[in-house]
Structures are given as C-alpha cells and as structure tokens.
Scaffold this active site. Structure first.
Site, PDB file in Angstrom:
ATOM      1  CG  ASP A 270       3.947   3.352   1.802  1.00 30.27           C
ATOM      2  OD1 ASP A 270       4.511   3.067   0.767  1.00 30.27           O
ATOM      3  OD2 ASP A 270       4.559   4.126   2.244  1.00 30.27           O
TER       4      ASP A 270
ATOM      5  CG  LEU B 297     -16.574  -2.566  -2.409  1.00 26.50           C
ATOM      6  CD1 LEU B 297     -16.992  -2.860  -0.904  1.00 26.50           C
ATOM      7  CD2 LEU B 297     -15.897  -3.263  -3.160  1.00 26.50           C
TER       8      LEU B 297
ATOM      9  CG  HIS C 189       4.338   0.673  -8.690  1.00 23.07           C
ATOM     10  ND1 HIS C 189       3.685   2.102  -7.152  1.00 23.07           N
ATOM     11  CD2 HIS C 189       4.615   1.838  -9.493  1.00 23.07           C
ATOM     12  CE1 HIS C 189       4.665   2.251  -6.689  1.00 23.07           C
ATOM     13  NE2 HIS C 189       5.469   2.645  -8.321  1.00 23.07           N
TER      14      HIS C 189
HETATM   15  C1  FPP Z   1       2.828   3.037  -2.955  1.00 19.90           C
HETATM   16  O1  FPP Z   1       3.782   2.342  -2.491  1.00 19.90           O
HETATM   17  C2  FPP Z   1       2.127   2.954  -3.749  1.00 19.90           C
HETATM   18  C3  FPP Z   1       2.028   4.826  -4.674  1.00 19.90           C
HETATM   19  C4  FPP Z   1       1.810   5.316  -4.748  1.00 19.90           C
HETATM   20  C5  FPP Z   1       1.012   3.322  -6.197  1.00 19.90           C
HETATM   21  C6  FPP Z   1      -0.345   2.777  -5.803  1.00 19.90           C
HETATM   22  C7  FPP Z   1      -0.316   2.415  -7.021  1.00 19.90           C
HETATM   23  C8  FPP Z   1      -1.321   1.022  -7.297  1.00 19.90           C
HETATM   24  C9  FPP Z   1      -0.673  -0.245  -6.505  1.00 19.90           C
HETATM   25  C10 FPP Z   1      -1.851   0.809  -8.872  1.00 19.90           C
HETATM   26  C11 FPP Z   1      -3.600   1.980  -8.600  1.00 19.90           C
HETATM   27  C12 FPP Z   1      -4.358   1.129  -9.719  1.00 19.90           C
HETATM   28  C13 FPP Z   1      -5.124   1.823  -9.826  1.00 19.90           C
HETATM   29  C14 FPP Z   1      -6.412   0.583 -10.715  1.00 19.90           C
HETATM   30  C15 FPP Z   1      -5.790   2.897  -9.802  1.00 19.90           C
HETATM   31  P1  FPP Z   1       5.653   3.213  -2.272  1.00 19.90           P
HETATM   32  O2  FPP Z   1       5.617   3.166  -4.277  1.00 19.90           O
HETATM   33  O3  FPP Z   1       5.059   4.470  -1.989  1.00 19.90           O
HETATM   34  O4  FPP Z   1       6.798   2.173  -2.634  1.00 19.90           O
HETATM   35  P2  FPP Z   1       7.971   2.495  -1.330  1.00 19.90           P
HETATM   36  O5  FPP Z   1       7.325   3.313  -0.616  1.00 19.90           O
HETATM   37  O6  FPP Z   1       8.341   1.016  -0.887  1.00 19.90           O
HETATM   38  O7  FPP Z   1       8.907   3.081  -2.440  1.00 19.90           O
END
Ligand code: FPP
Length: 254
Positions: A34, A145, A51
């Site tokens: 997050d 893993l 992201h």
């Molecule tokens: C949360 O941060 C993040 C997400 C909802 C997306 C996470 C996805 C990735 C890191 C990439 C996934 C990659 C693969 C290979 C499957 P947020 O956007 O909620 O952050 P915020 O709370 O600060 O707005």
C-alpha cells in the site's frame, strides 16, 4: 497512554538492532502493498508512477525471499474493490503483470520460483490473464519460492465460494454435515496449496486488513509500517522479519 510510548520505542529499537537469524524465519509472508499513490503524490508524479516503482519493490522483495529460502510470498496486487478506481488507473495496473513478467520471468524461472495466483482470474482482461498464465505455466515445475499474486482477490468472495462448494457437496451427498471441519474449509479456499501466513505486512501506515486472507491470518503475526510500498526495500523487509522473530507465537496457549 502517553507513559507507554518511551517503553515501546525502546523495545522496537532493540528489536531492530538485533540481527536476522536464519532459523525461525516465517515460511509464508503475505503483504498488503500500500502507498503507491501517496508515494507518487509526494513527488508531484502521477499515481501510475507509484505503481511502476511498486513493481521494482516487488523484484527486491522476491529476490530477498528467494535468498532467505522462504516457502511462499503472497502479494495483494488487486482487490475485488479496486475496480472502483478510475478506469485509466485500473487499465494501467492491469498492464503491470505483463510489464513485470516481460522483464523478470526468466529470472523467476532461473531462481526456481513458482508463480501462482488467488482470486477470480476469469474477470481480468485477457492480456493480463495471458501474461500471468504464461508465467504460471513456465514456472509450474519449479520447486522453490511460491510467488502468489492475489489478483481480483477478496476474502469474503473466497469464503462464499468455499461455502457454496461445501453446500453443493452436502447436497450431492458427497459429504455429510459432520465432515465439515477446518481442514475441509482450508481445502476449499483459493489458498488450498499454501500454509497459512506466518507474517502479514502492510505498508503505508494503514492499519486494516482490507478483505485480505481473513480466515488464513487467524494466527499470523502482523507488522505495520509507515513506509510506502515503493520505498519498502530489502532492509525494510529484513526489519519486519526481525520484529517477527522477536514475537512469541502462542496460538492461544500460554
Ligand atoms: C496500493 O497502493 C497498490 C495497488 C492497489 C496496486 C499494487 C500493484 C502493484 C504494485 C503492481 C502489481 C504487479 C504485478 C506484477 C501483479 P495505492 O494505490 O492504494 O496507494 P495509496 O493508498 O497511496 O493511494
């Protein structure tokens, strides 16, 4: 209570100054990644940049997990609730698996990593499914893993599916009501191929589970950090593991 804070701070410092032991490592670590959006905002960048950087963090944490010989790493990449985000952001996130796997799949193969997923895979865009399925297929015979992506995952939906599956089995007389026990429920959950997480980490300062592995974390240790996911590097991961090693797991005993 204010008078407790100095004690807690001292305790945390002592915990972190300890070295990581190679014994007593968690077998399965689950992470709520997050803070990508806030990380980007802090830098005046679009959320997508957060992201993208978050993907780099995934590579760092996977490498460390391989080095430490962990059994499984479950990463919450997209929840059933994340569809509520703006369409452009959802589309961007859905492109990340193929970007990630294009550049990283060979390393996963070479490192004996097995890619798996939990969640409703069928509702993902076709190009996302294809990229993830290729990585699952290419790593299927690996034995190291388990890198498990929670994609379009929601714990309540998972439990509902499990309940319906069990109800069907009862209705068809394949099992009796008395056959329903915790082990059967474990077998019916998306996570049937995994042990329960020993450690659950959430980054970014939020202190909630957000519909993640609600059944499976019954006895997990929780670690919350203010660090945003893009800044969560190998050292932050090791810090979480050290704190985990300082915990006494009693599973309800004394
Ligand atoms: C949360 O941060 C993040 C997400 C909802 C997306 C996470 C996805 C990735 C890191 C990439 C996934 C990659 C693969 C290979 C499957 P947020 O956007 O909620 O952050 P915020 O709370 O600060 O707005």
């Amino acid at each position: 209570m204010a008078f407790r804070i100095p004690f807690l701070k001292r305790k945390l410092k002592t915990e972190i100054n300890t070295e990581l032991s190679l014994e007593n490592l968690p077998k399965h670590v689950a992470i709520i990644m997050d803070g990508n959006g806030r990380w980007a905002k802090q830098r005046g960048l679009p959320r997508a940049a957060g992201h993208k950087e978050g993907m780099t963090t995934i590579k760092k944490i996977v490498s460390k997990a391989v080095e430490l010989n962990l059994e499984a790493l479950t990463l919450y990449a997209f929840s059933t609730e994340n569809w509520k985000r703006p369409k452009t952001e959802v589309e961007y996130i859905m492109k990340l698996p193929s970007q990630f796997l294009d550049t990283y799949l060979q390393e996963l193969v070479d490192n004996n990593v097995q890619v798996r997923t939990i969640g409703d895979f069928s509702k993902l865009p076709e190009h996302t499914q294809k990229a993830v399925q290729t990585s699952i297929d290419r790593t299927a015979s690996n034995t190291g893993l388990i890198l498990n992506f929670a994609l379009n995952y929601g714990s309540r939906a998972e439990m509902l599916d499990a309940l319906k599956g069990i109800a069907h089995d009862v209705e068809a007389k394949r099992i009796a009501i008395d056959d329903i026990n915790e082990e059967l429920i474990n077998q019916k959950l998306y996570t049937h191929f995994l042990n329960d997480p020993d450690l659950l980490i959430r980054t970014s300062g939020e202190v909630r589970l957000s519909n993640f592995l609600l059944w499976q974390v019954a006895y997990s240790e929780f670690y919350f950090t203010d660090v945003y996911w893009p800044d969560f590097d190998e050292n932050e991961f090791v810090k979480a593991l050290i704190v985990y090693q300082s915990r006494k797991r009693r599973y309800g005993g004394i």
